[in-house]
Design a protein around this motif. Sequence first.
Motif, PDB file in Angstrom:
ATOM      1  N   ALA A 164      82.148   2.663  15.192  1.00 18.19           N
ATOM      2  CA  ALA A 164      82.263   4.110  14.999  1.00 18.19           C
ATOM      3  C   ALA A 164      83.727   4.526  14.898  1.00 18.19           C
ATOM      4  CB  ALA A 164      81.574   4.837  16.148  1.00 18.19           C
ATOM      5  N   GLU A 165      84.577   3.945  15.745  1.00 21.37           N
ATOM      6  CA  GLU A 165      86.004   4.266  15.698  1.00 21.37           C
ATOM      7  C   GLU A 165      86.615   3.851  14.366  1.00 21.37           C
ATOM      8  OE1 GLU A 165      90.125   3.039  17.980  1.00 21.37           O
ATOM      9  OE2 GLU A 165      88.205   2.727  18.995  1.00 21.37           O
ATOM     10  N   GLU A 204      85.040   3.566  11.495  1.00 22.96           N
ATOM     11  CA  GLU A 204      84.540   4.460  10.455  1.00 22.96           C
ATOM     12  C   GLU A 204      85.283   5.789  10.483  1.00 22.96           C
ATOM     13  OE1 GLU A 204      80.330   4.542  11.169  1.00 22.96           O
ATOM     14  OE2 GLU A 204      80.001   2.683  10.044  1.00 22.96           O
ATOM     15  N   ARG A 205      85.600   6.295  11.703  1.00 15.79           N
ATOM     16  CA  ARG A 205      86.391   7.535  11.802  1.00 15.79           C
ATOM     17  C   ARG A 205      87.779   7.337  11.216  1.00 15.79           C
ATOM     18  NH1 ARG A 205      83.781   7.675  16.885  1.00 15.79           N
ATOM     19  NH2 ARG A 205      85.627   6.791  17.906  1.00 15.79           N
ATOM     20  N   ASP A 206      88.397   6.191  11.492  1.00 13.05           N
ATOM     21  CA  ASP A 206      89.716   5.892  10.934  1.00 13.05           C
ATOM     22  C   ASP A 206      89.671   5.833   9.409  1.00 13.05           C
ATOM     23  OD1 ASP A 206      90.735   5.761  13.485  1.00 13.05           O
ATOM     24  OD2 ASP A 206      90.776   3.552  13.567  1.00 13.05           O
ATOM     25  N   LEU A 207      88.634   5.207   8.868  1.00 14.89           N
ATOM     26  CA  LEU A 207      88.513   5.117   7.406  1.00 14.89           C
ATOM     27  C   LEU A 207      88.295   6.489   6.779  1.00 14.89           C
ATOM     28  CD1 LEU A 207      86.366   1.866   7.051  1.00 14.89           C
ATOM     29  CD2 LEU A 207      88.778   2.160   6.469  1.00 14.89           C
ATOM     30  N   GLU A 208      87.488   7.338   7.427  1.00 12.03           N
ATOM     31  CA  GLU A 208      87.267   8.689   6.906  1.00 12.03           C
ATOM     32  C   GLU A 208      88.567   9.494   6.923  1.00 12.03           C
ATOM     33  OE1 GLU A 208      84.115  10.324   9.236  1.00 12.03           O
ATOM     34  OE2 GLU A 208      82.590   9.036   8.319  1.00 12.03           O
ATOM     35  N   ALA A 209      89.350   9.354   8.011  1.00 12.56           N
ATOM     36  CA  ALA A 209      90.628  10.074   8.092  1.00 12.56           C
ATOM     37  C   ALA A 209      91.588   9.583   7.020  1.00 12.56           C
ATOM     38  CB  ALA A 209      91.236   9.900   9.485  1.00 12.56           C
ATOM     39  N   ALA A 210      91.634   8.275   6.789  1.00  8.45           N
ATOM     40  CA  ALA A 210      92.517   7.724   5.756  1.00  8.45           C
ATOM     41  C   ALA A 210      92.081   8.202   4.374  1.00  8.45           C
ATOM     42  CB  ALA A 210      92.507   6.202   5.823  1.00  8.45           C
ATOM     43  N   GLU A 211      90.783   8.289   4.146  1.00  9.35           N
ATOM     44  CA  GLU A 211      90.289   8.766   2.851  1.00  9.35           C
ATOM     45  C   GLU A 211      90.635  10.240   2.660  1.00  9.35           C
ATOM     46  OE1 GLU A 211      86.056   9.218   0.477  1.00  9.35           O
ATOM     47  OE2 GLU A 211      86.203   7.799   2.137  1.00  9.35           O
ATOM     48  N   ALA A 212      90.522  11.029   3.733  1.00  9.52           N
ATOM     49  CA  ALA A 212      90.879  12.448   3.633  1.00  9.52           C
ATOM     50  C   ALA A 212      92.368  12.602   3.337  1.00  9.52           C
ATOM     51  CB  ALA A 212      90.514  13.172   4.932  1.00  9.52           C
ATOM     52  N   ARG A 213      93.228  11.801   3.989  1.00 12.03           N
ATOM     53  CA  ARG A 213      94.666  11.862   3.704  1.00 12.03           C
ATOM     54  C   ARG A 213      94.952  11.475   2.264  1.00 12.03           C
ATOM     55  NH1 ARG A 213      94.970   9.464   8.863  1.00 12.03           N
ATOM     56  NH2 ARG A 213      95.275   7.414   7.927  1.00 12.03           N
ATOM     57  N   SER A 214      94.238  10.479   1.766  1.00 11.13           N
ATOM     58  CA  SER A 214      94.445  10.028   0.391  1.00 11.13           C
ATOM     59  C   SER A 214      94.059  11.124  -0.602  1.00 11.13           C
ATOM     60  CB  SER A 214      93.629   8.760   0.150  1.00 11.13           C
ATOM     61  OG  SER A 214      93.739   8.350  -1.182  1.00 11.13           O
ATOM     62  N   GLU A 243      62.019  -8.732  18.253  1.00  9.69           N
ATOM     63  CA  GLU A 243      62.490  -8.454  19.619  1.00  9.69           C
ATOM     64  C   GLU A 243      63.462  -9.520  20.130  1.00  9.69           C
ATOM     65  OE1 GLU A 243      58.397 -10.354  19.799  1.00  9.69           O
ATOM     66  OE2 GLU A 243      59.185  -8.545  18.862  1.00  9.69           O
ATOM     67  N   GLN A 244      63.548 -10.665  19.474  1.00  6.84           N
ATOM     68  CA  GLN A 244      64.485 -11.710  19.875  1.00  6.84           C
ATOM     69  C   GLN A 244      65.761 -11.721  19.017  1.00  6.84           C
ATOM     70  OE1 GLN A 244      62.663 -15.559  20.026  1.00  6.84           O
ATOM     71  NE2 GLN A 244      61.175 -14.964  21.571  1.00  6.84           N
ATOM     72  N   TRP A 245      65.862 -10.802  18.074  1.00  9.87           N
ATOM     73  CA  TRP A 245      67.049 -10.730  17.248  1.00  9.87           C
ATOM     74  C   TRP A 245      68.236 -10.287  18.098  1.00  9.87           C
ATOM     75  CZ3 TRP A 245      65.171  -7.824  12.239  1.00  9.87           C
ATOM     76  CH2 TRP A 245      64.252  -8.639  11.582  1.00  9.87           C
ATOM     77  N   ALA A 246      69.424 -10.668  17.696  1.00 14.77           N
ATOM     78  CA  ALA A 246      70.633 -10.283  18.419  1.00 14.77           C
ATOM     79  C   ALA A 246      70.853  -8.781  18.275  1.00 14.77           C
ATOM     80  CB  ALA A 246      71.833 -11.043  17.878  1.00 14.77           C
ATOM     81  N   LYS A 247      71.297  -8.161  19.361  1.00 12.41           N
ATOM     82  CA  LYS A 247      71.565  -6.721  19.364  1.00 12.41           C
ATOM     83  C   LYS A 247      73.076  -6.512  19.505  1.00 12.41           C
ATOM     84  CE  LYS A 247      67.119  -5.504  19.848  1.00 12.41           C
ATOM     85  NZ  LYS A 247      66.437  -6.649  19.367  1.00 12.41           N
ATOM     86  N   ARG A 248      73.554  -5.429  18.900  1.00 13.96           N
ATOM     87  CA  ARG A 248      74.968  -5.083  19.026  1.00 13.96           C
ATOM     88  C   ARG A 248      75.233  -4.556  20.437  1.00 13.96           C
ATOM     89  NH1 ARG A 248      76.211  -1.631  13.518  1.00 13.96           N
ATOM     90  NH2 ARG A 248      76.251  -3.403  12.097  1.00 13.96           N
ATOM     91  N   SER A 249      76.366  -4.935  20.962  1.00 11.81           N
ATOM     92  CA  SER A 249      76.757  -4.436  22.278  1.00 11.81           C
ATOM     93  C   SER A 249      77.268  -3.002  22.139  1.00 11.81           C
ATOM     94  CB  SER A 249      77.840  -5.323  22.880  1.00 11.81           C
ATOM     95  OG  SER A 249      79.029  -5.186  22.139  1.00 11.81           O
ATOM     96  N   PRO A 250      77.263  -2.222  23.235  1.00 13.44           N
ATOM     97  CA  PRO A 250      77.815  -0.852  23.164  1.00 13.44           C
ATOM     98  C   PRO A 250      79.291  -0.850  22.762  1.00 13.44           C
ATOM     99  CG  PRO A 250      76.558  -1.156  25.193  1.00 13.44           C
ATOM    100  CD  PRO A 250      76.634  -2.496  24.522  1.00 13.44           C
ATOM    101  N   GLU A 251      80.029  -1.871  23.186  1.00 13.10           N
ATOM    102  CA  GLU A 251      81.436  -1.946  22.819  1.00 13.10           C
ATOM    103  C   GLU A 251      81.604  -2.126  21.311  1.00 13.10           C
ATOM    104  OE1 GLU A 251      80.078  -3.974  25.156  1.00 13.10           O
ATOM    105  OE2 GLU A 251      80.891  -3.133  26.996  1.00 13.10           O
TER     106      GLU A 251
END
Length: 116
Positions: free
Chosen positions: A86-87, A89-99, A72-80
């Motif tokens: 996520a953004e 990962e979407r960019d990487l998926e789009a680049a892989e699809a183009r490739s 419970e004291q571990w660092a948590k990722r911020s929403p940003e």
Amino acid sequence: MGSRELKDIFVEEFRKARARHGLLLTLLWDVGLGQILFNPMGYHWLHKKKFAVIPDLTSPEAVAWSQPLPPEQWAKRSPELEEAIAERERDLEAAEARSKLKAEVVAKQPEPRGWT
């Protein structure tokens, strides 16, 4: 000896000895046999590495400090940060699809037959 480098200590001692005894005797004694028997760099190394005081790591404060944090004291990722990941990962998926699409287009092209 302070925080001087070993090389600096050697050069300084060599210059002092050369001024006192001359180059030949200095090379024979201070660089040869004398350095083996009475090595100031060796003393410096021993002083820094072997004669250093090791802290007491068995004290209750040290043991308590060394314990892992509860989850419970571990660092948590911020929403940003989550949104940026996520953004990306979407960019990487789009680049892989183009490739993949480019590879399919290249594979479907007929091979050149040379001069006709």
